[in-house]
Design a protein around this motif. Structure first.
Motif, mmCIF file in Angstrom:
data_model
loop_
_atom_site.group_PDB
_atom_site.id
_atom_site.type_symbol
_atom_site.label_atom_id
_atom_site.label_comp_id
_atom_site.label_asym_id
_atom_site.label_seq_id
_atom_site.Cartn_x
_atom_site.Cartn_y
_atom_site.Cartn_z
ATOM 1 N N MET A 1 -60.654 -88.061 -65.442
ATOM 2 C CA MET A 1 -59.232 -88.142 -65.186
ATOM 3 C C MET A 1 -58.676 -89.313 -65.993
ATOM 4 O O MET A 1 -59.209 -90.419 -65.944
ATOM 5 C CB MET A 1 -59.000 -88.377 -63.686
ATOM 6 N N ASN A 2 -57.586 -89.077 -66.727
ATOM 7 C CA ASN A 2 -56.972 -90.152 -67.493
ATOM 8 C C ASN A 2 -55.883 -90.843 -66.666
ATOM 9 O O ASN A 2 -55.550 -90.406 -65.562
ATOM 10 C CB ASN A 2 -56.442 -89.645 -68.839
ATOM 11 N N LYS A 3 -55.332 -91.920 -67.207
ATOM 12 C CA LYS A 3 -54.344 -92.709 -66.471
ATOM 13 C C LYS A 3 -53.071 -91.904 -66.181
ATOM 14 O O LYS A 3 -52.471 -92.059 -65.113
ATOM 15 C CB LYS A 3 -53.986 -93.984 -67.248
ATOM 16 N N LEU A 4 -52.656 -91.056 -67.089
ATOM 17 C CA LEU A 4 -51.453 -90.248 -66.871
ATOM 18 C C LEU A 4 -51.655 -89.283 -65.704
ATOM 19 O O LEU A 4 -50.800 -89.171 -64.814
ATOM 20 C CB LEU A 4 -51.066 -89.487 -68.146
ATOM 21 N N GLU A 5 -52.800 -88.592 -65.692
ATOM 22 C CA GLU A 5 -53.113 -87.679 -64.578
ATOM 23 C C GLU A 5 -53.206 -88.449 -63.265
ATOM 24 O O GLU A 5 -52.705 -88.003 -62.233
ATOM 25 C CB GLU A 5 -54.430 -86.947 -64.859
ATOM 26 N N MET A 6 -53.839 -89.615 -63.317
ATOM 27 C CA MET A 6 -53.966 -90.463 -62.138
ATOM 28 C C MET A 6 -52.584 -90.820 -61.581
ATOM 29 O O MET A 6 -52.326 -90.683 -60.387
ATOM 30 C CB MET A 6 -54.716 -91.744 -62.510
ATOM 31 N N THR A 7 -51.697 -91.260 -62.465
ATOM 32 C CA THR A 7 -50.350 -91.662 -62.048
ATOM 33 C C THR A 7 -49.601 -90.503 -61.400
ATOM 34 O O THR A 7 -48.963 -90.675 -60.358
ATOM 35 C CB THR A 7 -49.564 -92.221 -63.251
ATOM 36 N N GLU A 8 -49.698 -89.327 -61.979
ATOM 37 C CA GLU A 8 -49.013 -88.156 -61.414
ATOM 38 C C GLU A 8 -49.518 -87.860 -60.000
ATOM 39 O O GLU A 8 -48.726 -87.575 -59.100
ATOM 40 C CB GLU A 8 -49.200 -86.940 -62.322
ATOM 41 N N ILE A 9 -50.824 -87.950 -59.796
ATOM 42 C CA ILE A 9 -51.412 -87.689 -58.476
ATOM 43 C C ILE A 9 -50.960 -88.751 -57.476
ATOM 44 O O ILE A 9 -50.603 -88.443 -56.331
ATOM 45 C CB ILE A 9 -52.951 -87.620 -58.586
ATOM 46 N N ILE A 10 -50.966 -90.007 -57.909
ATOM 47 C CA ILE A 10 -50.558 -91.094 -57.015
ATOM 48 C C ILE A 10 -49.089 -90.960 -56.630
ATOM 49 O O ILE A 10 -48.733 -91.090 -55.450
ATOM 50 C CB ILE A 10 -50.835 -92.474 -57.654
ATOM 51 N N ILE A 11 -48.227 -90.688 -57.592
ATOM 52 C CA ILE A 11 -46.787 -90.566 -57.305
ATOM 53 C C ILE A 11 -46.534 -89.409 -56.336
ATOM 54 O O ILE A 11 -45.746 -89.536 -55.396
ATOM 55 C CB ILE A 11 -45.973 -90.372 -58.604
ATOM 56 N N THR A 12 -47.209 -88.293 -56.548
ATOM 57 C CA THR A 12 -47.060 -87.154 -55.642
ATOM 58 C C THR A 12 -47.490 -87.531 -54.228
ATOM 59 O O THR A 12 -46.779 -87.258 -53.255
ATOM 60 C CB THR A 12 -47.878 -85.941 -56.148
ATOM 61 N N ALA A 13 -48.643 -88.185 -54.107
ATOM 62 C CA ALA A 13 -49.151 -88.584 -52.785
ATOM 63 C C ALA A 13 -48.234 -89.624 -52.138
ATOM 64 O O ALA A 13 -47.981 -89.572 -50.928
ATOM 65 C CB ALA A 13 -50.568 -89.136 -52.911
ATOM 66 N N LYS A 14 -47.722 -90.551 -52.929
ATOM 67 C CA LYS A 14 -46.803 -91.568 -52.403
ATOM 68 C C LYS A 14 -45.549 -90.903 -51.856
ATOM 69 O O LYS A 14 -45.088 -91.222 -50.759
ATOM 70 C CB LYS A 14 -46.438 -92.574 -53.493
ATOM 71 N N THR A 15 -44.995 -89.979 -52.602
ATOM 72 C CA THR A 15 -43.786 -89.265 -52.173
ATOM 73 C C THR A 15 -44.043 -88.513 -50.872
ATOM 74 O O THR A 15 -43.249 -88.580 -49.935
ATOM 75 C CB THR A 15 -43.318 -88.299 -53.279
ATOM 76 N N GLN A 16 -45.158 -87.807 -50.821
ATOM 77 C CA GLN A 16 -45.494 -87.040 -49.622
ATOM 78 C C GLN A 16 -45.755 -87.940 -48.413
ATOM 79 O O GLN A 16 -45.439 -87.572 -47.284
ATOM 80 C CB GLN A 16 -46.707 -86.145 -49.892
ATOM 81 N N SER A 17 -46.294 -89.131 -48.652
ATOM 82 C CA SER A 17 -46.604 -90.041 -47.546
ATOM 83 C C SER A 17 -45.363 -90.715 -46.978
ATOM 84 O O SER A 17 -45.354 -91.136 -45.824
ATOM 85 C CB SER A 17 -47.591 -91.124 -47.999
ATOM 86 N N GLY A 18 -44.342 -90.855 -47.807
ATOM 87 C CA GLY A 18 -43.138 -91.567 -47.391
ATOM 88 C C GLY A 18 -43.298 -93.078 -47.388
ATOM 89 O O GLY A 18 -42.402 -93.803 -46.962
#
Length: 146
Positions: A1-18
């Motif tokens: 997993m590269n940094k761009l893919e990592m960032t996308e996953i983190i942002i999605t999870a952050k948004t979903q977590s609130g």
């Protein structure tokens, strides 16, 4: 997993977590600016905080591994069009030479480290309009003669 893919996953999870960046950073045990920067791919985390971040957001071990990878600190060389980032470029454009002159006058010939560095972003409430307070603290590194 590269940094761009990592960032996308983190942002999605952050948004979903609130959760806010401040709340995530508090659970990880590091400063919000540093945790955010690592999540956006511009810094790395050691294993323990990377694992904590993944636990907080319910992310797989691959994200922790990517968070621990050393980043390639590169960015688009064109002037950004996002208003917040553009205004920071404007601050450096207008005040950069002033900052440099004052640093040299107070410390001598050298630079402020962005490696031995901390940054805090605070909100100052003001009746005339809330204020953004950015505090940057970097070690002075003098140039050496040889």
């Amino acid at each position: 997993m590269n940094k761009l893919e990592m960032t996308e996953i983190i942002i999605t999870a952050k948004t979903q977590s609130g959760l806010s960046w401040e709340a995530i950073a508090a659970q990880v045990g590091l400063a919000p600016a540093f945790v955010t920067s690592a999540c956006l791919g511009m810094n790395s985390l050691k294993a323990e905080p990377a694992d904590k971040l993944c636990q907080v957001l319910g992310l797989p071990a691959e994200v922790s591994t990517a968070l621990q990878a050393f980043p390639h600190k590169s960015w688009d060389k064109t002037i950004p069009t996002d208003p917040v980032i553009y205004r920071l470029y404007e601050v450096v454009g207008v005040y950069g030479d002033t900052i440099k002159a004052l640093i040299h006058e107070k410390f001598g010939d050298g630079i402020m480290s962005a490696i031995d560095f901390s940054m805090h972003i605070d909100k100052e409430e003001n009746p005339a309009g809330d204020r953004v307070k950015i505090t940057m603290n970097g070690k002075f590194l003098p140039y050496k003669s040889w």
